[in-house]
Write an enzyme that holds these catalytic residues in place. Structure first.
Site, PDB file in Angstrom:
ATOM      1  N   ARG A   1      13.203  -3.467  42.235  1.00 42.98           N
ATOM      2  CA  ARG A   1      12.376  -3.400  42.335  1.00 42.98           C
ATOM      3  C   ARG A   1      11.746  -4.859  41.323  1.00 42.98           C
ATOM      4  O   ARG A   1      11.099  -5.394  41.145  1.00 42.98           O
ATOM      5  CB  ARG A   1      11.442  -2.636  41.370  1.00 42.98           C
ATOM      6  CG  ARG A   1      11.605  -1.377  41.624  1.00 42.98           C
ATOM      7  CD  ARG A   1      10.466  -1.468  42.416  1.00 42.98           C
ATOM      8  NE  ARG A   1      10.262   0.704  43.244  1.00 42.98           N
ATOM      9  CZ  ARG A   1      11.162   1.051  43.519  1.00 42.98           C
ATOM     10  NH1 ARG A   1      12.213   1.025  44.137  1.00 42.98           N
ATOM     11  NH2 ARG A   1      10.650   2.308  44.034  1.00 42.98           N
TER      12      ARG A   1
ATOM     13  N   SER B   1       4.334   4.214  41.437  1.00 44.50           N
ATOM     14  CA  SER B   1       4.646   4.307  40.619  1.00 44.50           C
ATOM     15  C   SER B   1       4.117   3.588  39.731  1.00 44.50           C
ATOM     16  O   SER B   1       4.684   2.529  39.834  1.00 44.50           O
ATOM     17  CB  SER B   1       6.281   4.345  40.526  1.00 44.50           C
ATOM     18  OG  SER B   1       6.998   5.136  41.408  1.00 44.50           O
TER      19      SER B   1
ATOM     20  N   GLU C   1       5.066  -0.857  36.940  1.00 37.93           N
ATOM     21  CA  GLU C   1       5.402  -1.422  38.280  1.00 37.93           C
ATOM     22  C   GLU C   1       4.113  -2.544  38.981  1.00 37.93           C
ATOM     23  O   GLU C   1       5.128  -3.706  39.171  1.00 37.93           O
ATOM     24  CB  GLU C   1       6.057  -0.314  39.261  1.00 37.93           C
ATOM     25  CG  GLU C   1       6.699  -1.212  39.829  1.00 37.93           C
ATOM     26  CD  GLU C   1       7.264  -0.571  41.346  1.00 37.93           C
ATOM     27  OE1 GLU C   1       8.635   0.357  40.782  1.00 37.93           O
ATOM     28  OE2 GLU C   1       6.742   0.011  41.889  1.00 37.93           O
TER      29      GLU C   1
END
Ligand code: EPU
Length: 339
Positions: A169, A239, A335
């Protein structure tokens, strides 16, 4: 390349342009429909002394209310096959394309390679920024190259995978936030297609007669639909926390108390814990705080219960982080990007 006229819209409403449906307006808005509008817009913003920020699909951002500057939405379109060889294909898409539509298009062409990434909200341009991933695959696996505008050097630049420095990520575009504007993405999809069925829920497709990328894509969409709330009906940003990658020592108390806690050993000797599991075990699945909450369906997903603003979202996120830290000693990190 055609140069279309750069149009600024005053008092630009962003409420429908972020999947958390946070209320936000920008003093000016611009739709970028051609790559060469990007340098022109940066020059204009500099001339007028206005801050400028770039938005893709708005699926990984927490907008902090009104913005006294220009918010530009990358709206370029176009998909094409660049190389069609016996052992691979290279496909290209403009940054403004919807990621999921691009996945569907490749599958329709008979190309496999990104079917596991179907259904992820957002644009093509945002995909490499946080190296989107799901069901055992990530963009970095099939990355060929991309073109981005460098807002410091004021040049267009082609990036190789190495230049992007992809990680879980993460990429150079995320680490050096605001410096580059991704304009187009090329993926290299290997032939013959090899299904990636490592992930639970896909493994049962192995060995199925006539298995093709569209069957895997359908299964992925089914799994996502069963588990993740749809932002169109339940505003969310996917998420909200990254799965923490921690040392064995840090993971030890968790694994001693819960030997079956999900954990995925990494190549560097650390292990990846499941943020969703940690949050659920902390009793926070379905938890509500003001106008924000944790989804009852998936503990990793923060939802807007109606009329939430960035403060509600941030307060809830802080509560989740503090609770998980106290319970397990593990630090979680958000995130989405707070703009
Ligand atoms: N779990 C719980 N409670 C929950 C949710 C999950 O205990 O409420 C446990 C599950 O039992 C499972 C583990 O956590 O053992 C992992 O859950 P899941 O398979 O749902 O995947 P994830 O690690 O929570 C990641 C990505 C998702 C992606 C899925 C599927 C991150 C931060 N998230 O979630 O990506 O769709 O895998 O591959 O890496 C996104 O980034 O927006 C996103 C949705």
């Amino acid at each position: 390349m055609t140069t279309s006229y750069l149009n600024l819209t005053p008092d630009f409403d962003l409420s429908g342009r972020n999947t958390l449906a946070l209320k936000a307006r920008s003093r000016w808005g611009a739709m970028l429909e051609a790559d060469d509008q990007v340098p022109a817009l940066f020059a204009l913003a500099q001339d007028r002394g206005l801050p400028l920020r770039i938005l893709g699909g708005g699926s990984n951002v927490v907008l902090a209310g009104d913005f006294d500057g220009i918010t530009a939405v990358v709206a370029t379109t176009g998909r094409k096959i660049i190389v069609d060889a016996t052992d691979h294909v290279v496909v290209e898409a403009a940054a403004g394309e919807t990621w999921h539509d691009f996945v569907v298009w490749t599958v329709e062409q008979g190309f496999g390679g990104i079917e596991n990434l179907a259904g992820i909200p957002g644009t093509v341009g945002a995909a490499p920024v946080q190296n989107i991933g799901a069901y055992g695959a990530e963009v970095a696996d099939v990355f060929d190259s991309l073109v981005a505008f460098d807002t410091v050097q004021k040049t267009f630049r082609t990036f190789t995978a190495e230049d992007c420095a992809f990680a879980y990520r993460d990429s150079v575009f995320k680490r050096d936030a605001g410096r580059y504007v991704v304009l187009s993405l090329r993926l290299r999809l290997p032939r013959p297609w090899k299904p990636n069925l490592r992930f639970a829920g896909l493994a049962e497709l192995a060995g199925q007669a006539g298995l093709d990328p569209s069957m895997v894509m359908d299964r992925v969409l089914h799994l996502r639909g069963a588990k993740l709330p749809d932002w169109r009906t339940t505003p969310n940003a996917g998420s909200f926390f990254q799965n923490p990658i921690v040392t064995i020592d840090e993971a030890a108390p968790v694994l001693a108390a819960f030997p079956t806690a999900p954990n995925f050993p990494q190549a560097d000797g650390r292990t990846k814990l499941s943020a969703g599991w940690l949050i659920e075990q902390s009793g926070l699945k379905g938890f509500r705080m003001g106008r924000a909450g944790i989804s009852e369906r998936h503990a990793l997903v923060v939802i807007n219960l109606g009329g939430a603003d960035a403060h509600d979202i941030a307060a809830l996120a802080e509560h989740v982080k503090a609770t998980v830290k106290e319970r397990f000693g593990i630090a979680l990190h958000e995130e989405p990007v707070f703009l």
